[in-house]
Motif scaffolding. Structure first.
Motif, short mmCIF file in Angstrom:
data_model
loop_
_atom_site.label_atom_id
_atom_site.label_comp_id
_atom_site.label_asym_id
_atom_site.label_seq_id
_atom_site.Cartn_x
_atom_site.Cartn_y
_atom_site.Cartn_z
N ASP A 1 29.97 40.68 35.28
CA ASP A 1 30.29 40.04 36.56
C ASP A 1 31.11 38.76 36.43
N THR A 2 31.20 38.21 35.25
CA THR A 2 32.00 37.00 35.07
C THR A 2 33.18 37.24 34.13
N GLN B 1 38.19 32.76 26.95
CA GLN B 1 36.97 32.79 27.78
C GLN B 1 35.73 32.98 26.93
N LYS C 1 32.58 30.38 26.18
CA LYS C 1 31.19 30.79 26.47
C LYS C 1 30.29 30.59 25.25
N THR D 1 25.03 40.56 32.37
CA THR D 1 25.53 40.15 33.69
C THR D 1 26.80 39.31 33.54
N TRP D 2 26.78 38.40 32.57
CA TRP D 2 27.99 37.58 32.34
C TRP D 2 29.17 38.46 31.97
N THR E 1 37.01 37.53 35.41
CA THR E 1 37.74 36.27 35.15
C THR E 1 39.02 36.56 34.37
#
Ligand code: NDP
Length: 324
Positions: A216-217, A166, A170, A212-213, A221
């Motif tokens: 929250d991601t 992941q 990114k 935030t990524w 994930t």
């Protein structure tokens, strides 16, 4: 000639077993020069299917595979075992309470721990894949008092590998450029994939992504990837789970500077002693060591505490059930 290493796989007729056995036999678990024998443990109604897999293993004519046995008897399966991969477990069925799940798995991992205790080779190493993996590993360990406690581990390597991929996607970097990734805690939705110690090109990963990524991601994930795969594939992740089991054992035996594995806590980082919890680990001389001296900021502290609290609850529950 080198004596073959005995590798036992439980739940051998299952999906993960099918993805795992051929890779073990081809030399990827321990090394391309290490001969192995395989023992396939199954419940009686799945022995026939496991025998079918054994026939296919024969048909691969793997040069390193020196023998296969298929059995429903844990004492036979673990007799002289050097590496035990405990994959078979009782899945949570609809409406099943956590206590029932733990009870059902206690009925599997308690006797298997005892059979390991009574029959395994002195150097036995155990990796638990079947869920709830950390607590199943604890149950097996507590039923094997003659085996050094540190030999019982649970798999968080799939979570670790998911976190690597992941982050690599990114940042648009190859996974090999990411160092010092860590998964903390339980192999469950509460796990904490930590980017505050991970490094990319010498920089702290958490500083290369926005907060935030990360919050929250990235974290959800990684933690919910298993469910996303079931949704997409119509079946749970099996090949990637098998791959992670191979990575875990290979690194345990052959050494690594940094990965993630759930191992018995020595109290490091405030994780209560004895819990089988995921840490940043190195392996030297065939032993896992927890990477020491990391600073834990408030955000990470809260996440680690939450996942460790879940492990403590599971330990209390299996104690109350008399499973450990
Ligand atoms: P799988 O081979 O797909 O999964 C086996 C176990 O691995 C499950 O507990 C599963 O947990 C767990 N697991 C851990 N990580 C992952 C992951 N990332 N993705 C998917 N699974 C993961 O299950 P099958 O039902 O295909 O096969 C299980 C086999 O085990 C059956 O053949 C059964 O007969 C056997 N079995 C054998 C026993 C024994 O040898 N004594 C005892 C019990 C069962 P989760 O359920 O949470 O996905």
């Amino acid at each position: 000639a080198q004596t073959p290493v005995k590798v036992t796989v439980t739940g051998a007729a299952g999906q993960i077993g099918y993805a795992l056995l051929f890779r073990i036999a081809s030399g990827q678990l321990l090394g391309a020069d290490v001969p192995v024998t395989l023992s396939l443990l199954e419940i009686p109604q799945a022995v026939k299917a496991a025998e079918g897999t054994a026939m296919e293993l024969d048909d691969c004519a793997f040069p390193l595979l020196r023998g296969i046995e298929v059995t429903d008897d844990p004492n036979t399966a673990f007799n002289g075992v050097n590496v035990a991969l405990l994959v078979g477990a009782r899945p949570r069925s609809k409406g099943m309470e956590r206590g029932d799940l733990l009870q059902a798995n206690g009925g599997i991992f308690g006797p298997q721990g005892k059979a390991i205790n009574d029959n395994a080779a002195d150097d036995v190493r155990v990796l638990v894949v079947g869920n709830p993996a950390n607590t199943n590993a604890l149950i097996a360990q507590q039923n094997a008092p003659d085996v050094p406690a540190e030999r019982f581990t649970a798999m968080t390597r799939l979570d670790h590998n998911r976190a690597l991929s992941q982050l690599a996607a990114k940042l648009q970097v190859p996974v090999a450029e990411i160092k010092k990734m860590t998964i903390w805690g339980n192999h469950s939705a509460t796990q904490y994939p930590d980017l505050f110690h991970a490094e990319v090109g010498g920089k702290v990963a958490a500083e290369l992504v926005d907060e935030t990524w990360l919050r929250d991601t990235f974290i959800p994930t990684v933690a919910k990837r298993g469910a996303a795969i079931i949704e997409a594939r119509g079946a749970s992740s099996a090949a990637s789970a098998a791959n992670a089991a191979i990575d875990h054992v290979f690194d345990w035996v052959n050494g690594t500077d940094w990965t993630s594995a759930a191992i018995p806590s020595d109290g490091s980082y405030g994780v209560p002693e004895g819990l089988i919890s995921s840490f940043p680990v190195a392996s030297r001389g065939g032993r896992w060591e927890i990477v020491q001296g990391l600073e834990i900021d408030a955000f990470s502290r809260e996440k680690i505490d939450a996942t460790v609290a879940e492990l403590e609850e599971e330990r209390s529950a299996v104690r109350e059930l008399g499973l450990i």
